[in-house]
Design a protein around this motif. Sequence first.
Motif, PDB file in Angstrom:
ATOM      1  N   LEU A  71       0.879  -1.184  -0.171  1.00  0.00           N
ATOM      2  CA  LEU A  71       0.128   0.058   0.161  1.00  0.00           C
ATOM      3  C   LEU A  71       0.922   1.148   0.005  1.00  0.00           C
ATOM      4  O   LEU A  71       2.033   1.280   0.623  1.00  0.00           O
ATOM      5  CB  LEU A  71      -0.864   0.015   1.322  1.00  0.00           C
ATOM      6  N   GLU A  72       0.576   2.071  -0.839  1.00  0.00           N
ATOM      7  CA  GLU A  72       1.018   3.683  -0.451  1.00  0.00           C
ATOM      8  C   GLU A  72      -0.153   4.240   0.158  1.00  0.00           C
ATOM      9  O   GLU A  72      -1.191   4.536  -0.551  1.00  0.00           O
ATOM     10  CB  GLU A  72       1.351   4.190  -1.949  1.00  0.00           C
ATOM     11  N   TYR A  73       0.146   4.752   1.305  1.00  0.00           N
ATOM     12  CA  TYR A  73      -0.792   5.275   2.233  1.00  0.00           C
ATOM     13  C   TYR A  73      -0.553   6.671   2.850  1.00  0.00           C
ATOM     14  O   TYR A  73       0.568   6.683   3.448  1.00  0.00           O
ATOM     15  CB  TYR A  73      -0.937   4.032   3.339  1.00  0.00           C
ATOM     16  N   ARG A  74      -1.970   7.306   2.740  1.00  0.00           N
ATOM     17  CA  ARG A  74      -1.831   8.752   3.477  1.00  0.00           C
ATOM     18  C   ARG A  74      -2.169   8.876   4.948  1.00  0.00           C
ATOM     19  O   ARG A  74      -3.523   8.347   4.738  1.00  0.00           O
ATOM     20  CB  ARG A  74      -2.194   9.752   2.588  1.00  0.00           C
ATOM     21  N   SER A  75      -1.606   8.981   5.933  1.00  0.00           N
ATOM     22  CA  SER A  75      -2.369   8.920   7.129  1.00  0.00           C
ATOM     23  C   SER A  75      -3.214  10.350   7.214  1.00  0.00           C
ATOM     24  O   SER A  75      -2.923  11.271   6.279  1.00  0.00           O
ATOM     25  CB  SER A  75      -1.052   9.171   7.931  1.00  0.00           C
ATOM     26  N   GLU A  76      -3.828  10.464   8.466  1.00  0.00           N
ATOM     27  CA  GLU A  76      -4.709  11.594   8.445  1.00  0.00           C
ATOM     28  C   GLU A  76      -3.783  12.994   8.693  1.00  0.00           C
ATOM     29  O   GLU A  76      -4.515  14.053   8.222  1.00  0.00           O
ATOM     30  CB  GLU A  76      -5.419  11.191   9.951  1.00  0.00           C
ATOM     31  N   ALA A  77      -2.612  12.802   9.113  1.00  0.00           N
ATOM     32  CA  ALA A  77      -1.800  13.940   9.199  1.00  0.00           C
ATOM     33  C   ALA A  77      -1.152  14.264   7.868  1.00  0.00           C
ATOM     34  O   ALA A  77      -0.577  15.260   7.492  1.00  0.00           O
ATOM     35  CB  ALA A  77      -0.616  13.869  10.283  1.00  0.00           C
ATOM     36  N   GLY A  78      -1.386  13.515   6.792  1.00  0.00           N
ATOM     37  CA  GLY A  78      -0.779  13.809   5.561  1.00  0.00           C
ATOM     38  C   GLY A  78       0.474  13.000   5.087  1.00  0.00           C
ATOM     39  O   GLY A  78       1.083  13.300   4.153  1.00  0.00           O
ATOM     40  N   GLU A  79       1.021  12.234   6.060  1.00  0.00           N
ATOM     41  CA  GLU A  79       2.343  11.608   5.712  1.00  0.00           C
ATOM     42  C   GLU A  79       1.957  10.237   4.995  1.00  0.00           C
ATOM     43  O   GLU A  79       1.148   9.737   5.129  1.00  0.00           O
ATOM     44  CB  GLU A  79       2.857  11.094   7.271  1.00  0.00           C
ATOM     45  N   ILE A  80       2.848   9.900   4.081  1.00  0.00           N
ATOM     46  CA  ILE A  80       2.820   9.097   2.987  1.00  0.00           C
ATOM     47  C   ILE A  80       3.504   8.063   3.383  1.00  0.00           C
ATOM     48  O   ILE A  80       4.749   8.453   3.438  1.00  0.00           O
ATOM     49  CB  ILE A  80       3.098   9.614   1.709  1.00  0.00           C
ATOM     50  N   THR A  81       3.440   6.894   3.474  1.00  0.00           N
ATOM     51  CA  THR A  81       4.157   5.937   3.673  1.00  0.00           C
ATOM     52  C   THR A  81       3.843   4.504   2.652  1.00  0.00           C
ATOM     53  O   THR A  81       2.870   4.364   2.419  1.00  0.00           O
ATOM     54  CB  THR A  81       4.221   5.092   5.271  1.00  0.00           C
TER      55      THR A  81
ATOM     56  N   ALA B 161      -5.793  -5.476   8.316  1.00  0.00           N
ATOM     57  CA  ALA B 161      -4.662  -6.155   7.859  1.00  0.00           C
ATOM     58  C   ALA B 161      -3.610  -6.273   8.826  1.00  0.00           C
ATOM     59  O   ALA B 161      -3.479  -5.334   9.654  1.00  0.00           O
ATOM     60  CB  ALA B 161      -4.344  -5.496   6.688  1.00  0.00           C
ATOM     61  N   TRP B 162      -2.906  -7.133   8.940  1.00  0.00           N
ATOM     62  CA  TRP B 162      -1.526  -7.227   9.689  1.00  0.00           C
ATOM     63  C   TRP B 162      -0.500  -6.478   9.039  1.00  0.00           C
ATOM     64  O   TRP B 162      -0.107  -6.712   7.810  1.00  0.00           O
ATOM     65  CB  TRP B 162      -0.987  -8.531   9.763  1.00  0.00           C
ATOM     66  N   CYS B 163      -0.029  -5.470   9.611  1.00  0.00           N
ATOM     67  CA  CYS B 163       1.030  -4.419   9.152  1.00  0.00           C
ATOM     68  C   CYS B 163       2.514  -4.911   9.574  1.00  0.00           C
ATOM     69  O   CYS B 163       2.662  -4.962  10.778  1.00  0.00           O
ATOM     70  CB  CYS B 163       0.859  -2.923   9.757  1.00  0.00           C
ATOM     71  N   GLU B 164       3.373  -5.210   8.644  1.00  0.00           N
ATOM     72  CA  GLU B 164       4.831  -5.616   8.757  1.00  0.00           C
ATOM     73  C   GLU B 164       5.493  -4.597   9.389  1.00  0.00           C
ATOM     74  O   GLU B 164       6.306  -4.741  10.105  1.00  0.00           O
ATOM     75  CB  GLU B 164       5.365  -6.129   7.515  1.00  0.00           C
ATOM     76  N   LEU B 165       5.282  -3.064   8.972  1.00  0.00           N
ATOM     77  CA  LEU B 165       5.913  -2.110   9.636  1.00  0.00           C
ATOM     78  C   LEU B 165       5.552  -1.856  11.065  1.00  0.00           C
ATOM     79  O   LEU B 165       6.488  -1.913  11.989  1.00  0.00           O
ATOM     80  CB  LEU B 165       5.574  -1.015   8.872  1.00  0.00           C
ATOM     81  N   ARG B 166       4.402  -2.078  11.324  1.00  0.00           N
ATOM     82  CA  ARG B 166       4.066  -1.781  12.885  1.00  0.00           C
ATOM     83  C   ARG B 166       4.031  -3.195  13.672  1.00  0.00           C
ATOM     84  O   ARG B 166       3.671  -3.139  14.789  1.00  0.00           O
ATOM     85  CB  ARG B 166       2.427  -1.351  12.812  1.00  0.00           C
ATOM     86  N   GLN B 167       3.915  -4.261  12.904  1.00  0.00           N
ATOM     87  CA  GLN B 167       4.171  -5.620  13.517  1.00  0.00           C
ATOM     88  C   GLN B 167       2.746  -5.731  14.393  1.00  0.00           C
ATOM     89  O   GLN B 167       2.739  -6.265  15.661  1.00  0.00           O
ATOM     90  CB  GLN B 167       5.118  -5.749  14.578  1.00  0.00           C
ATOM     91  N   ASP B 168       1.530  -5.414  13.664  1.00  0.00           N
ATOM     92  CA  ASP B 168       0.326  -5.513  14.460  1.00  0.00           C
ATOM     93  C   ASP B 168      -0.686  -5.265  13.534  1.00  0.00           C
ATOM     94  O   ASP B 168      -0.458  -5.014  12.394  1.00  0.00           O
ATOM     95  CB  ASP B 168       0.233  -4.567  15.645  1.00  0.00           C
ATOM     96  N   PHE B 169      -1.985  -5.728  13.834  1.00  0.00           N
ATOM     97  CA  PHE B 169      -3.204  -5.410  13.000  1.00  0.00           C
ATOM     98  C   PHE B 169      -3.547  -4.054  12.969  1.00  0.00           C
ATOM     99  O   PHE B 169      -3.493  -3.376  13.951  1.00  0.00           O
ATOM    100  CB  PHE B 169      -4.469  -6.282  13.453  1.00  0.00           C
ATOM    101  N   ARG B 170      -3.827  -3.540  12.017  1.00  0.00           N
ATOM    102  CA  ARG B 170      -4.106  -2.144  11.789  1.00  0.00           C
ATOM    103  C   ARG B 170      -5.304  -1.941  10.690  1.00  0.00           C
ATOM    104  O   ARG B 170      -5.765  -2.796   9.896  1.00  0.00           O
ATOM    105  CB  ARG B 170      -2.916  -1.265  11.134  1.00  0.00           C
ATOM    106  N   HIS B 171      -6.075  -0.893  10.842  1.00  0.00           N
ATOM    107  CA  HIS B 171      -7.266  -0.248   9.998  1.00  0.00           C
ATOM    108  C   HIS B 171      -6.801   0.715   8.760  1.00  0.00           C
ATOM    109  O   HIS B 171      -6.022   1.686   9.298  1.00  0.00           O
ATOM    110  CB  HIS B 171      -8.152   0.026  10.619  1.00  0.00           C
ATOM    111  N   PHE B 172      -6.808   0.583   7.686  1.00  0.00           N
ATOM    112  CA  PHE B 172      -6.454   1.258   6.467  1.00  0.00           C
ATOM    113  C   PHE B 172      -7.760   1.704   5.736  1.00  0.00           C
ATOM    114  O   PHE B 172      -8.451   0.933   5.386  1.00  0.00           O
ATOM    115  CB  PHE B 172      -5.404   0.533   5.741  1.00  0.00           C
ATOM    116  N   ARG B 173      -7.984   3.031   5.800  1.00  0.00           N
ATOM    117  CA  ARG B 173      -9.089   3.686   5.001  1.00  0.00           C
ATOM    118  C   ARG B 173      -8.799   3.529   3.590  1.00  0.00           C
ATOM    119  O   ARG B 173      -7.811   3.939   3.055  1.00  0.00           O
ATOM    120  CB  ARG B 173      -9.399   4.944   5.525  1.00  0.00           C
TER     121      ARG B 173
END
Length: 235
Positions: A153-163, A183-195
């Motif tokens: 994913l190319e993802y933009r956070s609520e603050a506008g940061e793109i990762t 999804a399980w996020c490899e970066l955060r090593q935890d489950f996360r919600h992605f809009r």
Amino acid sequence: MRRADRLFQLIQILRRNSRPVTAAAIAQELEVSKRTVYRDVADLMGQRVPISGEAGFGYMLQPGFDMPPLMFTPDEVESIVLGAQWVALHSDAVIANAARDVVSKIAAVVPETLRPFIAEPSMGIRSTRSTPNESIDVAPIRQAIREGRKLQLEYRSEAGEITIRTVWPVILGYSETSRLLVAWCELRQDFRHFRTDRMLAADVCPGAIALRDGELRRRWHTWRENQLALHSHAR
């Protein structure tokens, strides 16, 4: 409720559950006594319906049992139509068309007496314009979930940061105003919600998720139960 309809509904209750269902639970749904349930179960077993279990423990329908398809009640038909209407209004074009196709196929094969409940149902969904403003096609996300593949994913956070995130997708959830990928996020090593409306790209990775079938979903269920317990204790 006619006895034949009650027996059919009893089988449906067992069919929709993967764990034993107690006579008390069945009796409550059918609005009959437990004694009636015991008698009906005994009659079905006598007709060689593969039900296992016993009083006090619960009953299960064994795998492999089949009944004639599309034996719907008016309530079941209208629930399908209502669900299809919601899906058509809140999903992407592919799934919206699939929902409409399902209703058309059902209308073509149900008895004539049930067709009015499809053409003129007693319930409906209010049209809304609050669909998420997405820039991606969510079809690859569904593909990755079905095939057990990773997503980039190319993802933009609520603050506008793109990762850039590599995730193991579990389920795509729909609400009135947004869609969330769990999804399980490899970066955060935890489950996360992605809009999905914050995704700039979503590409299926060539590598499969290195887990047994169903293991990722089981881990997510455990994580979700732990999260609910934490929120409950916090209150």
